[in-house]
Design a protein around this motif. Sequence first.
Motif, PDB file in Angstrom:
ATOM      1  N   ILE A   1       0.824  -1.202   0.000  1.00 28.02           N
ATOM      2  CA  ILE A   1       0.000   0.000   0.000  1.00 28.02           C
ATOM      3  C   ILE A   1       0.863   1.258   0.000  1.00 28.02           C
ATOM      4  O   ILE A   1       0.432   2.319  -0.476  1.00 28.02           O
ATOM      5  N   LEU A   2       2.109   1.152   0.483  1.00 29.17           N
ATOM      6  CA  LEU A   2       2.998   2.309   0.493  1.00 29.17           C
ATOM      7  C   LEU A   2       3.341   2.768  -0.915  1.00 29.17           C
ATOM      8  O   LEU A   2       3.597   3.956  -1.130  1.00 29.17           O
ATOM      9  N   VAL A   3       3.353   1.850  -1.862  1.00 30.19           N
ATOM     10  CA  VAL A   3       3.614   2.230  -3.259  1.00 30.19           C
ATOM     11  C   VAL A   3       2.501   3.131  -3.767  1.00 30.19           C
ATOM     12  O   VAL A   3       2.749   4.142  -4.447  1.00 30.19           O
ATOM     13  N   PHE A   4       1.270   2.799  -3.424  1.00 29.14           N
ATOM     14  CA  PHE A   4       0.118   3.614  -3.817  1.00 29.14           C
ATOM     15  C   PHE A   4       0.211   5.008  -3.196  1.00 29.14           C
ATOM     16  O   PHE A   4       0.009   6.025  -3.871  1.00 29.14           O
TER      17      PHE A   4
ATOM     18  N   LEU B   1       2.966   7.042  -4.982  1.00 30.62           N
ATOM     19  CA  LEU B   1       2.575   7.552  -6.300  1.00 30.62           C
ATOM     20  C   LEU B   1       1.671   8.777  -6.162  1.00 30.62           C
ATOM     21  O   LEU B   1       1.819   9.765  -6.890  1.00 30.62           O
ATOM     22  N   ILE B   2       0.733   8.721  -5.223  1.00 26.93           N
ATOM     23  CA  ILE B   2      -0.160   9.864  -4.997  1.00 26.93           C
ATOM     24  C   ILE B   2       0.652  11.087  -4.547  1.00 26.93           C
ATOM     25  O   ILE B   2       0.463  12.205  -5.052  1.00 26.93           O
ATOM     26  N   ALA B   3       1.555  10.872  -3.608  1.00 24.22           N
ATOM     27  CA  ALA B   3       2.365  11.981  -3.093  1.00 24.22           C
ATOM     28  C   ALA B   3       3.271  12.548  -4.182  1.00 24.22           C
ATOM     29  O   ALA B   3       3.434  13.771  -4.298  1.00 24.22           O
ATOM     30  N   TYR B   4       3.836  11.674  -5.000  1.00 25.28           N
ATOM     31  CA  TYR B   4       4.758  12.112  -6.054  1.00 25.28           C
ATOM     32  C   TYR B   4       4.030  12.936  -7.109  1.00 25.28           C
ATOM     33  O   TYR B   4       4.507  14.009  -7.516  1.00 25.28           O
ATOM     34  N   VAL B   5       2.877  12.443  -7.550  1.00 22.53           N
ATOM     35  CA  VAL B   5       2.091  13.185  -8.553  1.00 22.53           C
ATOM     36  C   VAL B   5       1.611  14.511  -7.973  1.00 22.53           C
ATOM     37  O   VAL B   5       1.668  15.561  -8.624  1.00 22.53           O
ATOM     38  N   GLY B   6       1.149  14.475  -6.726  1.00 25.04           N
ATOM     39  CA  GLY B   6       0.689  15.708  -6.089  1.00 25.04           C
ATOM     40  C   GLY B   6       1.800  16.722  -5.944  1.00 25.04           C
ATOM     41  O   GLY B   6       1.584  17.930  -6.156  1.00 25.04           O
ATOM     42  N   ASP B   7       2.997  16.267  -5.618  1.00 26.26           N
ATOM     43  CA  ASP B   7       4.136  17.181  -5.479  1.00 26.26           C
ATOM     44  C   ASP B   7       4.501  17.825  -6.810  1.00 26.26           C
ATOM     45  O   ASP B   7       4.906  18.997  -6.851  1.00 26.26           O
ATOM     46  N   MET B   8       4.350  17.092  -7.902  1.00 22.58           N
ATOM     47  CA  MET B   8       4.659  17.640  -9.227  1.00 22.58           C
ATOM     48  C   MET B   8       3.641  18.702  -9.640  1.00 22.58           C
ATOM     49  O   MET B   8       3.976  19.625 -10.399  1.00 22.58           O
ATOM     50  N   MET B   9       2.425  18.599  -9.160  1.00 23.12           N
ATOM     51  CA  MET B   9       1.366  19.512  -9.572  1.00 23.12           C
ATOM     52  C   MET B   9       1.314  20.791  -8.739  1.00 23.12           C
ATOM     53  O   MET B   9       0.676  21.759  -9.130  1.00 23.12           O
ATOM     54  N   ILE B  10       1.987  20.812  -7.593  1.00 22.85           N
ATOM     55  CA  ILE B  10       1.942  21.972  -6.710  1.00 22.85           C
ATOM     56  C   ILE B  10       3.068  22.942  -7.044  1.00 22.85           C
ATOM     57  O   ILE B  10       4.205  22.538  -7.304  1.00 22.85           O
ATOM     58  N   SER B  11       2.765  24.217  -7.015  1.00 22.36           N
ATOM     59  CA  SER B  11       3.746  25.260  -7.308  1.00 22.36           C
ATOM     60  C   SER B  11       4.817  25.312  -6.233  1.00 22.36           C
ATOM     61  O   SER B  11       4.523  25.136  -5.041  1.00 22.36           O
TER      62      SER B  11
ATOM     63  N   VAL C   1      12.520   5.568   2.743  1.00 21.67           N
ATOM     64  CA  VAL C   1      11.930   4.298   3.162  1.00 21.67           C
ATOM     65  C   VAL C   1      12.138   3.240   2.081  1.00 21.67           C
ATOM     66  O   VAL C   1      12.536   2.093   2.370  1.00 21.67           O
ATOM     67  N   PHE C   2      11.894   3.605   0.827  1.00 21.03           N
ATOM     68  CA  PHE C   2      12.065   2.639  -0.271  1.00 21.03           C
ATOM     69  C   PHE C   2      13.550   2.369  -0.538  1.00 21.03           C
ATOM     70  O   PHE C   2      13.896   1.296  -1.051  1.00 21.03           O
ATOM     71  N   ALA C   3      14.416   3.330  -0.205  1.00 25.04           N
ATOM     72  CA  ALA C   3      15.851   3.064  -0.320  1.00 25.04           C
ATOM     73  C   ALA C   3      16.263   1.965   0.652  1.00 25.04           C
ATOM     74  O   ALA C   3      17.074   1.086   0.324  1.00 25.04           O
ATOM     75  N   ILE C   4      15.688   1.994   1.851  1.00 26.14           N
ATOM     76  CA  ILE C   4      15.954   0.933   2.835  1.00 26.14           C
ATOM     77  C   ILE C   4      15.434  -0.405   2.324  1.00 26.14           C
ATOM     78  O   ILE C   4      16.067  -1.453   2.484  1.00 26.14           O
ATOM     79  N   GLN C   5      14.270  -0.381   1.652  1.00 18.77           N
ATOM     80  CA  GLN C   5      13.721  -1.603   1.059  1.00 18.77           C
ATOM     81  C   GLN C   5      14.668  -2.144  -0.011  1.00 18.77           C
ATOM     82  O   GLN C   5      14.869  -3.362  -0.118  1.00 18.77           O
ATOM     83  N   ALA C   6      15.256  -1.240  -0.803  1.00 20.15           N
ATOM     84  CA  ALA C   6      16.209  -1.656  -1.838  1.00 20.15           C
ATOM     85  C   ALA C   6      17.431  -2.319  -1.210  1.00 20.15           C
ATOM     86  O   ALA C   6      17.937  -3.328  -1.725  1.00 20.15           O
ATOM     87  N   ILE C   7      17.891  -1.774  -0.096  1.00 20.35           N
ATOM     88  CA  ILE C   7      19.030  -2.377   0.596  1.00 20.35           C
ATOM     89  C   ILE C   7      18.668  -3.777   1.087  1.00 20.35           C
ATOM     90  O   ILE C   7      19.475  -4.713   1.012  1.00 20.35           O
TER      91      ILE C   7
ATOM     92  N   THR D   1       8.860  -3.673  -3.730  1.00 24.06           N
ATOM     93  CA  THR D   1       7.643  -3.688  -2.912  1.00 24.06           C
ATOM     94  C   THR D   1       6.416  -4.013  -3.753  1.00 24.06           C
ATOM     95  O   THR D   1       5.520  -4.748  -3.313  1.00 24.06           O
ATOM     96  N   ALA D   2       6.371  -3.466  -4.971  1.00 24.42           N
ATOM     97  CA  ALA D   2       5.180  -3.609  -5.809  1.00 24.42           C
ATOM     98  C   ALA D   2       5.098  -4.964  -6.493  1.00 24.42           C
ATOM     99  O   ALA D   2       3.993  -5.479  -6.721  1.00 24.42           O
TER     100      ALA D   2
END
Length: 300
Positions: free
Chosen positions: A208-211, A214-224, A245-251, A289-290
């Motif tokens: 669920i963290l991937v979801f 993605l929401i946070a990433y898209v929202g950050d791109m749309m905000i000035s 957090v995902f960097a730790i998952q990659a490790i 994760t996904a």
Amino acid sequence: MKTGLKPVLWSAAALITLLLLVVPVLNFPALWFIMVPFVVLYTTLPRKSFVLCLIPIAVIASIIINPAIMMIGLFFVVPSIVMGHLYQKGASAGKVIRTVSIVFLAQIMLELLLFKLLLDYSLIKEIGDYIRTLFQQLADSNLLMPNWNSDMTELMIRTVLNAIPLSFIMLSFLYTVFTHYISRRILNKQGMEIAAFPQAKDWRLPRILVFYYLIAYVGDMMISPTDQSFIAIALLNLVPLLSYVFAIQAIGLFFFIADQRGWHKSVPLLLAIPVLLFPPLSLIGVLDTAFPIRKSFTKS
């Protein structure tokens, strides 16, 4: 009170770390170790005995330095008590880290609020003034780009200030992890069974963290970039936080592959360095994760 020698020695260690907080150079390592003696004392002693150990520490520190040092000591004693209480309850390492990190973070925010209300001191204002003064000095020395102006300085200030919540979260987490790591080793040597972190190869995040990412990433791109709303600041901090957090998952994935392939333990540690230094590489953790990509490396 039949305390024995160990509680006396740990009380002395707690006092020494408090005193070292006012000693230049030594105050930095003392700050990182200050919770450990209190955690050990609370975990190994009855509560009344723990309180009786705190009294001479408080009195001696107040006499040698000043009573204000006890404000700093109290700041670290509270999360130490929480950590020790969780150890006594046999809590998992994950629960200990989450709970104590939240307590530590809440204390930081409370301290800032009290400084503002009681002393009229604002950390946010001080940081902003410091950056303005620094850039003004650089401008007077002709060390800035020719087109640098006050608007760019203010944008820099906003960026730094908006990242403060993330800095506090990371500090609380790292401090808690460090204290747990040291305290657990000490307590285990004293015959107590304190839960360890899961092995790196077993680190797994909920999908669920991937979801959310993605929401946070898209929202950050749309905000000035100049948007100062609560949502904008939250996304500004949430995206890099989830990246870590995902960097730790990659490790964790690297350690899993090393375990399956029989690689030396230094290999995943070396692979972890670029992941931590270059945030875009945290995408490896997102994919891990996904998707069930670990099955491709599992021994048949």
